[in-house]
Scaffold this active site. Sequence first.
Site, PDB file in Angstrom:
ATOM      1  N   LYS A   1     -25.478  18.141  16.693  1.00  0.00           N
ATOM      2  CA  LYS A   1     -26.612  17.260  16.405  1.00  0.00           C
ATOM      3  C   LYS A   1     -26.256  15.861  15.911  1.00  0.00           C
ATOM      4  CE  LYS A   1     -27.512  19.402  11.899  1.00  0.00           C
ATOM      5  NZ  LYS A   1     -28.468  20.026  11.033  1.00  0.00           N
ATOM      6  N   TYR A   2     -24.995  15.550  15.676  1.00  0.00           N
ATOM      7  CA  TYR A   2     -24.671  14.215  15.141  1.00  0.00           C
ATOM      8  C   TYR A   2     -23.660  13.477  16.009  1.00  0.00           C
ATOM      9  CZ  TYR A   2     -26.634  16.059  10.771  1.00  0.00           C
ATOM     10  OH  TYR A   2     -27.448  16.602   9.841  1.00  0.00           O
TER      11      TYR A   2
ATOM     12  N   ARG B   1       1.142  -5.746  -5.005  1.00  0.00           N
ATOM     13  CA  ARG B   1       1.138  -6.660  -3.852  1.00  0.00           C
ATOM     14  C   ARG B   1       1.610  -8.079  -4.204  1.00  0.00           C
ATOM     15  NH1 ARG B   1      -0.644  -4.449   0.691  1.00  0.00           N
ATOM     16  NH2 ARG B   1      -2.151  -2.732   0.681  1.00  0.00           N
TER      17      ARG B   1
ATOM     18  N   TYR C   1      -7.750   5.884   2.312  1.00  0.00           N
ATOM     19  CA  TYR C   1      -7.061   6.304   1.092  1.00  0.00           C
ATOM     20  C   TYR C   1      -6.766   7.808   1.109  1.00  0.00           C
ATOM     21  CZ  TYR C   1      -8.399   1.628  -0.091  1.00  0.00           C
ATOM     22  OH  TYR C   1      -8.537   0.256  -0.041  1.00  0.00           O
ATOM     23  N   GLU C   2      -7.547   8.560   1.909  1.00  0.00           N
ATOM     24  CA  GLU C   2      -7.355  10.019   1.991  1.00  0.00           C
ATOM     25  C   GLU C   2      -5.965  10.394   2.486  1.00  0.00           C
ATOM     26  OE1 GLU C   2      -9.818   8.283   3.116  1.00  0.00           O
ATOM     27  OE2 GLU C   2     -11.732   9.208   2.619  1.00  0.00           O
TER      28      GLU C   2
ATOM     29  N   GLY D   1       0.819  -1.218   0.000  1.00  0.00           N
ATOM     30  CA  GLY D   1       0.000   0.000   0.000  1.00  0.00           C
ATOM     31  C   GLY D   1       0.852   1.267   0.000  1.00  0.00           C
TER      32      GLY D   1
ATOM     33  N   ASP E   1       0.303   1.821   8.502  1.00  0.00           N
ATOM     34  CA  ASP E   1      -0.315   1.102   9.627  1.00  0.00           C
ATOM     35  C   ASP E   1       0.503   1.213  10.916  1.00  0.00           C
ATOM     36  OD1 ASP E   1      -2.070   0.369   7.697  1.00  0.00           O
ATOM     37  OD2 ASP E   1      -1.460  -1.726   7.584  1.00  0.00           O
TER      38      ASP E   1
ATOM     39  N   LYS F   1       8.290   0.566   5.487  1.00  0.00           N
ATOM     40  CA  LYS F   1       7.153   1.378   5.044  1.00  0.00           C
ATOM     41  C   LYS F   1       5.846   0.826   5.561  1.00  0.00           C
ATOM     42  CE  LYS F   1       4.481  -0.143   2.533  1.00  0.00           C
ATOM     43  NZ  LYS F   1       3.526  -0.837   1.653  1.00  0.00           N
ATOM     44  N   THR F   2       4.938   1.610   5.951  1.00  0.00           N
ATOM     45  CA  THR F   2       3.497   1.333   6.068  1.00  0.00           C
ATOM     46  C   THR F   2       2.824   2.380   6.951  1.00  0.00           C
ATOM     47  OG1 THR F   2       1.711  -0.157   6.692  1.00  0.00           O
ATOM     48  CG2 THR F   2       3.719  -0.400   7.975  1.00  0.00           C
TER      49      THR F   2
ATOM     50  N   ASP G   1       6.027  -5.374   6.779  1.00  0.00           N
ATOM     51  CA  ASP G   1       6.648  -6.531   7.443  1.00  0.00           C
ATOM     52  C   ASP G   1       6.752  -7.735   6.507  1.00  0.00           C
ATOM     53  OD1 ASP G   1       3.839  -6.499   7.636  1.00  0.00           O
ATOM     54  OD2 ASP G   1       3.829  -7.911   9.281  1.00  0.00           O
ATOM     55  N   ASP G   2       5.709  -7.997   5.710  1.00  0.00           N
ATOM     56  CA  ASP G   2       5.763  -9.150   4.801  1.00  0.00           C
ATOM     57  C   ASP G   2       6.813  -8.939   3.710  1.00  0.00           C
ATOM     58  OD1 ASP G   2       3.906 -10.658   6.037  1.00  0.00           O
ATOM     59  OD2 ASP G   2       2.244 -10.131   4.693  1.00  0.00           O
TER      60      ASP G   2
ATOM     61  N   MET H   1      -8.126   3.387   8.699  1.00  0.00           N
ATOM     62  CA  MET H   1      -7.312   2.258   8.213  1.00  0.00           C
ATOM     63  C   MET H   1      -6.280   1.833   9.235  1.00  0.00           C
ATOM     64  SD  MET H   1      -6.091   2.424   4.304  1.00  0.00           S
ATOM     65  CE  MET H   1      -7.180   1.908   2.987  1.00  0.00           C
ATOM     66  N   GLY H   2      -5.614   0.757   8.931  1.00  0.00           N
ATOM     67  CA  GLY H   2      -4.554   0.297   9.824  1.00  0.00           C
ATOM     68  C   GLY H   2      -4.471  -1.209   9.883  1.00  0.00           C
ATOM     69  N   ARG H   3      -5.325  -1.868   9.092  1.00  0.00           N
ATOM     70  CA  ARG H   3      -5.366  -3.337   9.065  1.00  0.00           C
ATOM     71  C   ARG H   3      -5.630  -3.893  10.457  1.00  0.00           C
ATOM     72  NH1 ARG H   3      -3.874  -6.014   4.449  1.00  0.00           N
ATOM     73  NH2 ARG H   3      -2.500  -4.535   3.471  1.00  0.00           N
TER      74      ARG H   3
HETATM   75  P1  FBP Z   1       0.559  -2.010   3.610  1.00  0.00           P
HETATM   76  O1  FBP Z   1       0.437  -2.969   4.742  1.00  0.00           O
HETATM   77  O2  FBP Z   1       0.952  -2.663   2.346  1.00  0.00           O
HETATM   78  O3  FBP Z   1       1.457  -0.844   3.945  1.00  0.00           O
HETATM   79  O4  FBP Z   1      -0.874  -1.379   3.337  1.00  0.00           O
HETATM   80  C1  FBP Z   1      -1.565  -0.728   4.336  1.00  0.00           C
HETATM   81  C2  FBP Z   1      -3.011  -0.475   4.003  1.00  0.00           C
HETATM   82  O5  FBP Z   1      -3.205   0.886   3.721  1.00  0.00           O
HETATM   83  C3  FBP Z   1      -3.924  -0.948   5.130  1.00  0.00           C
HETATM   84  O6  FBP Z   1      -4.092   0.049   6.117  1.00  0.00           O
HETATM   85  C4  FBP Z   1      -5.192  -1.299   4.407  1.00  0.00           C
HETATM   86  O7  FBP Z   1      -5.922  -2.277   5.105  1.00  0.00           O
HETATM   87  C5  FBP Z   1      -4.698  -1.834   3.102  1.00  0.00           C
HETATM   88  O8  FBP Z   1      -3.453  -1.215   2.867  1.00  0.00           O
HETATM   89  C6  FBP Z   1      -5.618  -1.567   1.943  1.00  0.00           C
HETATM   90  O9  FBP Z   1      -5.107  -2.199   0.812  1.00  0.00           O
HETATM   91  P2  FBP Z   1      -5.461  -1.852  -0.691  1.00  0.00           P
HETATM   92  O10 FBP Z   1      -4.617  -0.678  -1.074  1.00  0.00           O
HETATM   93  O11 FBP Z   1      -5.035  -3.066  -1.428  1.00  0.00           O
HETATM   94  O12 FBP Z   1      -6.902  -1.515  -0.772  1.00  0.00           O
END
Ligand code: FBP
Length: 553
Positions: free
Chosen positions: A242-243, A145, A426-427, A81, A205, A202-203, A175-176, A250-252
């Site tokens: 009111k909301y 990926r 994604y933002e 990602g 997360d 990198k990540t 990590d992978d 994100m963050g897996r």
């Molecule tokens: P990485 O682990 O490859 O850095 O990706 C992180 C991440 O942004 C996660 O937070 C999210 O769950 C995932 O990628 C979303 O993946 P995709 O870009 O394939 O929709």
Amino acid sequence: MNVSPLQEARYEYTPKLPGMLRNGISEICVNEGEATQSVADQDRIRELFPNTYGKKEITFSKGANTSEAKKQVVGVILSGGQAPGGHNVVSGLYDALKATNSENVLYGFKGGPSGLLEDDYLIFDDEYIDQFRNTGGFDIIGSGRTKLETEEQFEVATEVCRKHGITAIVIIGGDDSNTNAAVLAEYMAAKNTGVQVIGCPKTIDGDLKNDDIEASFGFDTATKTYSELIGNIERDCNSAKKYWHFIKVMGRSASHVALECALETQPNVCLISEEVAEKKMSLSQIADQIADSVVKRAENGLNYGVVIIPEGVVEFVPEFSALISEINEMLAGSKADAFNALPDWDAKYAFISKGLSGESMKVFEILPQPIQQQLFLDRDPHGNVQVSLIESEKLFSALVGARLEERRAAGTYRGKYSPLHHFFGYEGRCAFPSNFDADYCYSLGYNAFMLIQYGYTGYLSKVSNLSRPADEWVAGGMPITKMMNMERRHGEDKPVIRKALVELDGAPFKYFAAHRGEWAEKTCYTFPGAIQYFGPSSVCDITTRTLALEKGM
Ligand code: FBP
């Protein structure tokens, strides 16, 4: 290329290097430290990595450069990602490589690891790389990926390297991907290919960190971007009154992103998946925890609030993962066809109620119908439920709504409850890197080249002391095998880099836990605002609350 005024200005930004890398290539010398051991399962990891295990930690310092003056041809790959700062890793790598010898060449393999296997590449030059300096995204070469993990893939990679005379590969990944970098490094060493392999952490997360790696790049910018948006929502909610906003981030699996955003914005509630697992919380208990905040605030006339939900939380709810396993089992192989052939939801529901255990059926029954249906629609190529696609922000807001109605009927709640939903992911992944990430990433890339130049392989580029100003950062490298242990993956024991989840006895969580009671009842919102690139260092160069708390600041 159309360029915004900010992008134009960011081209001019000079990333800050650690002090020991600042005097020019000829003034960087290497110091070897202690031999290393893997964090666990030493015998097994040593056996699997006979050529790359147990190497020494290394640190760079100012002093005469004693590296061999051979020509280097390096290939770089972006894996997984997007994370802000990837372009700066590549530009730092390029600058160090060219400063060492203008004949050196940098190949960029396109679209992730598959670019190496398919020999799909570009060769960097000044004009190309200058368009990407200090910008977000991975569009400089693209990412992907594909996993580099099989012997056949390694043979193809070796052949591609041989064809271009490549002396080193830099893999920028999580990590992978860095686990696979270690396996590739071992293969390249065992086969005497002469190709070194270096990884970069990198990540967004934030789950690639350990005693050696203080932070993965991109976490700083992504969490600042989400925190800006959450702060803006808090201000809106504090204005309109009111909301109730349910915000998934994100963050897996890990909750580092949610926790950092909570520390930055002080919402009314933030769930932490690791705590949910530790306390074995049920969906009802979680819904009650949020409903308690709604009720207490309503008693004070505050019918609004903000709840942060980490992306992976439902996987950590024991009863929910049991339900998912039963559904996976229920639809395994050809059984899915029988289910799909059923004419309508009523028929499917009857099929489900016959297939699930009594316990799982109880959990299934409390889910809102759209979520129930989602569990049977969004399936991965192996037929499994894709838990990350479950709209947990909607799930929890509905469960809380049901809880509140029960309390209203019992006369213990008289407020108004209007939920709204958001998902931030994604933002934040391609934002212009913060100064921290711009500096850190450039340093990681520059440093990666110094590791190559000094002949190391199977190392992760390491820059530490990150909570201090950049000139006090420490550049060096750590054998990836040091970060590894054996884990069960897809039915096999595999050597992997241990993923870092939120530690419940760590300083960031403890700070959060000490304050969340007050945040749940009162309005304690903080508004971080947009990332600042120009201005006082106290505003522009600060890193995350997580890192500051971890470092006792
Ligand atoms: P990485 O682990 O490859 O850095 O990706 C992180 C991440 O942004 C996660 O937070 C999210 O769950 C995932 O990628 C979303 O993946 P995709 O870009 O394939 O929709």
